[in-house]
Design an enzyme around this catalytic site. Structure first.
Site, mmCIF file in Angstrom:
data_model
loop_
_atom_site.group_PDB
_atom_site.id
_atom_site.type_symbol
_atom_site.label_atom_id
_atom_site.label_comp_id
_atom_site.label_asym_id
_atom_site.label_seq_id
_atom_site.Cartn_x
_atom_site.Cartn_y
_atom_site.Cartn_z
ATOM 1 N N CYS A 10 -72.677 37.661 2.812
ATOM 2 C CA CYS A 10 -72.506 37.787 1.356
ATOM 3 C C CYS A 10 -72.223 36.402 0.788
ATOM 4 O O CYS A 10 -72.546 35.401 1.439
ATOM 5 C CB CYS A 10 -71.423 38.809 1.015
ATOM 6 N N ARG A 16 -67.517 41.739 0.836
ATOM 7 C CA ARG A 16 -68.537 42.668 1.333
ATOM 8 C C ARG A 16 -68.883 42.496 2.808
ATOM 9 O O ARG A 16 -68.874 43.472 3.569
ATOM 10 C CB ARG A 16 -69.809 42.542 0.477
ATOM 11 N N ASP A 128 -71.214 42.839 -5.978
ATOM 12 C CA ASP A 128 -70.054 41.996 -5.711
ATOM 13 C C ASP A 128 -68.820 42.602 -6.387
ATOM 14 O O ASP A 128 -68.798 42.730 -7.609
ATOM 15 C CB ASP A 128 -70.362 40.609 -6.282
HETATM 16 P P1 4NP Z 1 -68.064 38.462 -1.408
HETATM 17 O O1 4NP Z 1 -67.282 38.379 -2.811
HETATM 18 O O2 4NP Z 1 -69.322 37.633 -1.583
HETATM 19 O O3 4NP Z 1 -68.358 39.912 -1.254
HETATM 20 O O4 4NP Z 1 -67.119 37.902 -0.379
HETATM 21 C C1 4NP Z 1 -66.947 37.177 -3.438
HETATM 22 C C2 4NP Z 1 -65.860 36.464 -3.019
HETATM 23 C C3 4NP Z 1 -65.499 35.300 -3.656
HETATM 24 C C4 4NP Z 1 -66.243 34.848 -4.734
HETATM 25 C C5 4NP Z 1 -67.349 35.567 -5.143
HETATM 26 C C6 4NP Z 1 -67.707 36.726 -4.486
HETATM 27 N N1 4NP Z 1 -65.867 33.665 -5.417
HETATM 28 O O5 4NP Z 1 -66.526 33.315 -6.405
HETATM 29 O O6 4NP Z 1 -64.897 33.012 -5.008
#
Ligand code: 4NP
Length: 158
Positions: A10, A16, A128
């Site tokens: 991800c 995720r 997300d």
């Molecule tokens: P992930 O979610 O891609 O599912 O781990 C996110 C975690 C952090 C961020 C964006 C999405 N961020 O912008 O820090």
């Protein structure tokens, strides 16, 4: 026997993909198949490298019996494209970010989208949950459980 190596990907590798990794590992363990699979996760950005998964995701996952212990790491094109058999992105941005890091057809062939394994839910991406409320985390877990079941069924039918 050669193990099937699966990498879930991800953006941040704190919501995720570490949840997908943990759910898939539990399903594999419950079926006694742990010797057949190697399962890991990574993020396309390294912003959270070394951090444990998001506390909200860990809390929601714990309620369903999943203990997420993974620490965030950035996808490493030099190593991961050759090491893993399946590289499964959660959304179209993840898939594009992966594709941008190689020009090899045999690498492209390993890149899949998580929702392609969903059986119950008809979604085109795993959304997300980072900036949303708690329902977002529950919905992501619903989608991931469905997709991991579909993925394991597909792999075991081969
Ligand atoms: P992930 O979610 O891609 O599912 O781990 C996110 C975690 C952090 C961020 C964006 C999405 N961020 O912008 O820090």
């Amino acid at each position: 026997m050669k193990r099937t190596k699966i990498l879930f990907v991800c953006l941040g590798n704190i919501c995720r993909s570490p949840a997908a990794q943990t759910i898939m590992q539990k399903f594999v363990d419950e079926k006694g198949l742990q010797n057949k699979y190697e399962i890991d996760s990574a993020g396309t950005m390294g912003y959270h490298s070394g951090e444990p998964a998001d506390g909200r995701m860990r809390a929601h996952a714990t309620k369903r019996g999943y203990t997420i212990t993974h620490r965030s790491r950035k996808f490493n094109a030099k190593y991961d494209f050759d090491h893993f058999d399946l590289i499964i992105g959660m959304d179209d941005n993840n898939i594009q970010a992966l594709r941008n890091q190689t020009s090899e057809n045999h690498h492209f062939a390993k890149i899949k989208k998580m929702t392609s394994y969903n059986k119950i839910f008809k979604e085109s991406i795993i959304p997300d949950p980072y900036y949303g409320g708690y329902e977002g985390f529950e919905y992501v877990l619903d989608l991931l459980e469905d997709a991991c079941k579909g993925l394991l069924t597909e792999l075991e039918e081969l």
